[in-house]
Write an enzyme that holds these catalytic residues in place. Structure first.
Site, PDB file in Angstrom:
ATOM      1  N   SER A 145       0.874  -1.171   0.000  1.00 60.39           N
ATOM      2  CA  SER A 145       0.000   0.000   0.000  1.00 60.39           C
ATOM      3  C   SER A 145       0.908   1.216   0.000  1.00 60.39           C
ATOM      4  CB  SER A 145      -0.881   0.012   1.251  1.00 60.39           C
ATOM      5  OG  SER A 145      -1.452   1.296   1.466  1.00 60.39           O
ATOM      6  N   THR A 146       0.383   2.329  -0.482  1.00 62.05           N
ATOM      7  CA  THR A 146       1.145   3.584  -0.336  1.00 62.05           C
ATOM      8  C   THR A 146       1.524   3.796   1.126  1.00 62.05           C
ATOM      9  OG1 THR A 146       0.111   4.635  -2.237  1.00 62.05           O
ATOM     10  CG2 THR A 146       1.000   6.102  -0.543  1.00 62.05           C
ATOM     11  N   ASN A 147       0.670   3.320   2.032  1.00 59.30           N
ATOM     12  CA  ASN A 147       0.870   3.600   3.449  1.00 59.30           C
ATOM     13  C   ASN A 147       2.025   2.841   4.074  1.00 59.30           C
ATOM     14  OD1 ASN A 147      -1.382   5.098   2.967  1.00 59.30           O
ATOM     15  ND2 ASN A 147      -2.791   3.757   4.065  1.00 59.30           N
ATOM     16  N   SER A 205      29.641  45.981   0.520  1.00 66.16           N
ATOM     17  CA  SER A 205      28.659  47.067   0.536  1.00 66.16           C
ATOM     18  C   SER A 205      28.625  47.769  -0.805  1.00 66.16           C
ATOM     19  CB  SER A 205      28.995  48.069   1.638  1.00 66.16           C
ATOM     20  OG  SER A 205      28.136  49.194   1.581  1.00 66.16           O
ATOM     21  N   LYS A 249      34.524  47.730   2.705  1.00 61.66           N
ATOM     22  CA  LYS A 249      33.836  46.859   3.646  1.00 61.66           C
ATOM     23  C   LYS A 249      33.760  45.432   3.092  1.00 61.66           C
ATOM     24  CE  LYS A 249      29.722  46.909   6.629  1.00 61.66           C
ATOM     25  NZ  LYS A 249      29.102  45.611   6.344  1.00 61.66           N
TER      26      LYS A 249
END
Length: 487
Positions: free
Chosen positions: A164-166, A342, A348
């Protein structure tokens, strides 16, 4: 006027992609409970994948974005086929065809056919059927049949036999997480080694330690960097230990854990096959009903990722603080300059690598919150929100093992120490007065520290002025090198 369903139009656009490159009109007809549907003739996916492409154009991240996740689906389907053959349910000739198909996907082929969106309703049914359809059609072609000739190998009856997918979906997720965890541990071990290498390089360089942002007692820069490495070592150990939870799988549970449609003995055999294929100590859950409804395994593993994020973020913030300046900050270390910092302030340079590593950590911590919310929101025998849990955890892993190597290469390996700055702090700090506690007592040393701060004098300068110690005593007691370990 009837409103336009933009989601369905977007999904249809995905389907029409194959028809736009020279083979328009070439389709095959497939059928499901909703009716007939035209599928691109060259597509290995089928009708249920096609519907999912129309229904869930949500995140734009298809299953194929995570190759190990695709590989994990193939591993699960291979293990299931072998287990079904062992219990006498699947014919050996079908197993042979399915084995070839699964191996091809495990080798990295056909990944472009795993197209369903990671974000989907239905608790992962679309992802599971995408795998079933692609593997069935690969097996058909490798067996000399045409795509869609499901009378020979069928996506439900054969690729989803006893499943099952589950149970296949969460098991595939866990195997993908295990594969990703190996990669994550490797890059973290490399980063830890880089910190320890810097620890050895800086082992004889003295500095002032700090607590609560204030001068504390002397240590070495090497001790500081070894501590960074050891914090990572503890996180690596945690990631190894929580693999135990991911190895707990519910194959054989089928819909809710009762094992309906699975053959006796199948659940035990598929766990053995998964362990054999992955090399991981995968075991069948003791209670398949509990394992199908509970999300504990994901929660624990996600928590380990969150802990790693917290540790890495703290280290990054420390590095940013230690490198602050160069004139108005701490400036004890230099981080590699990677780019101008910057658009307005000339000269910087910003600590961009610790910053982006921090951003990854923040995202991982947020993803853990998603896992927590989704995990407690399940209902009775199934949690339908596993897809978003898978997305959150896989994204966290992916961000880490992409960013960590860059952080190591572009930041940690290039760190240097400003020795003159450290020496200045050592000479001016009142922190070294702590060594005098056993000699002069806490009250007296507190007075010295207070006077040093008030007069802007150094501790050693005051000791000599007040003739509290001889030069020999000063050398013995106040040598900073003696204060970096128990004496």
């Amino acid at each position: 006027m009837k409103p336009v369903n933009h989601s369905r139009l977007a999904g249809a656009a995905v389907l029409s992609f194959f028809c736009s490159v020279g083979f328009a009109q070439q389709t095959r007809t497939e059928h499901d409970l909703l009716g007939d549907k035209q599928i691109p003739a060259n597509a290995y996916y089928g009708v249920q994948t096609a519907r999912a492409l129309e229904n869930f154009p949500i995140s734009g991240v298809p299953t194929k974005f995570y190759p190990d996740y695709v590989k994990a689906f193939a591993i699960v389907k291979l293990a299931a086929a072998r287990a079904n053959t062992e219990v006498g349910r699947m014919k050996p000739e079908k197993l042979a065809a399915i084995e070839k198909a699964c191996q091809a996907v495990m080798d990295g082929k056909y990944h472009d056919q795993f197209l369903v969106d990671m974000m989907q309703g239905g608790a992962g049914t679309s992802a599971n059927m995408n795998a079933n359809e692609v593997l069935a059609n690969i097996a058909l072609e490798l067996s000399g049949h045409k795509k869609g000739e499901y009378q020979f190998i069928e996506p439900h009856d054969d690729l989803n036999m006893g499943q099952s997918t589950n149970d296949t979906y969460p098991t595939s997720i866990k195997i993908a997480l295990l594969l990703h965890n190996d990669k994550l541990i490797k890059v973290l071990q490399d980063l830890s080694s880089a910190f320890h290498k810097k620890g050895d390089e800086f082992k004889s360089i003295l500095k002032m330690g700090r607590t609560e942002g204030q001068d504390a007692v002397p240590m070495t820069v090497g001790q500081e960097f070894h501590a960074f490495g050891n914090q990572l070592d503890a996180e690596i150990d945690a990631l190894k230990r929580v693999e135990h939870f991911l190895c707990n799988q519910n194959m054989g549970a089928t819909a809710i854990g009762t094992g309906i449609t699975a053959s006796p003995g199948y659940a035990e055999k598929v766990a053995v096959q998964l362990a054999k294929i992955t090399g991981k100590p995968i075991v069948m859950s003791k209670d398949l009903i509990a394992a199908t409804s509970s999300m504990q395994d994901y929660v624990v593993y996600s928590s380990a990722l969150k802990s790693l994020g917290i540790t890495l973020s703290k280290i990054c913030s420390d590095l940013i603080f230690l490198a602050s300046g160069p004139r108005a900050g701490v400036f004890e270390i230099n981080l590699p300059a990677l780019q101008p910092g910057s658009s307005i302030m000339p000269g910087k340079v910003n600590p961009v690598m610790p910053e982006v590593m921090n951003e990854v950590c923040f995202k991982v911590i947020g993803n853990d919150a998603t896992v927590s919310i989704a995990s407690h929101s399940g209902l009775l025998q199934l949690n339908a929100y596993e897809p978003v849990v898978a997305i959150a955890i896989m994204e966290s892993q992916g961000l880490f093992f992409k960013c960590v190597p860059l952080f190591q290469k572009n930041c940690i390996e290039g760190i240097t120490v400003n020795k003159s700055v450290l020496e200045h702090y050592m000479n001016r700090s009142v922190g070294i007065v702590t060594a005098l506690n056993p000699v002069l007592g806490y009250d007296k040393t507190t007075e010295l520290a207070k006077e040093a701060l008030a007069t802007n004098k150094g501790i050693l300068e005051l000791i000599r002025e007040k003739k509290l110690l001889t030069e020999e005593q000063i050398k013995k007691v106040m040598d900073p090198a003696t204060m970096t370990s128990p004496k």
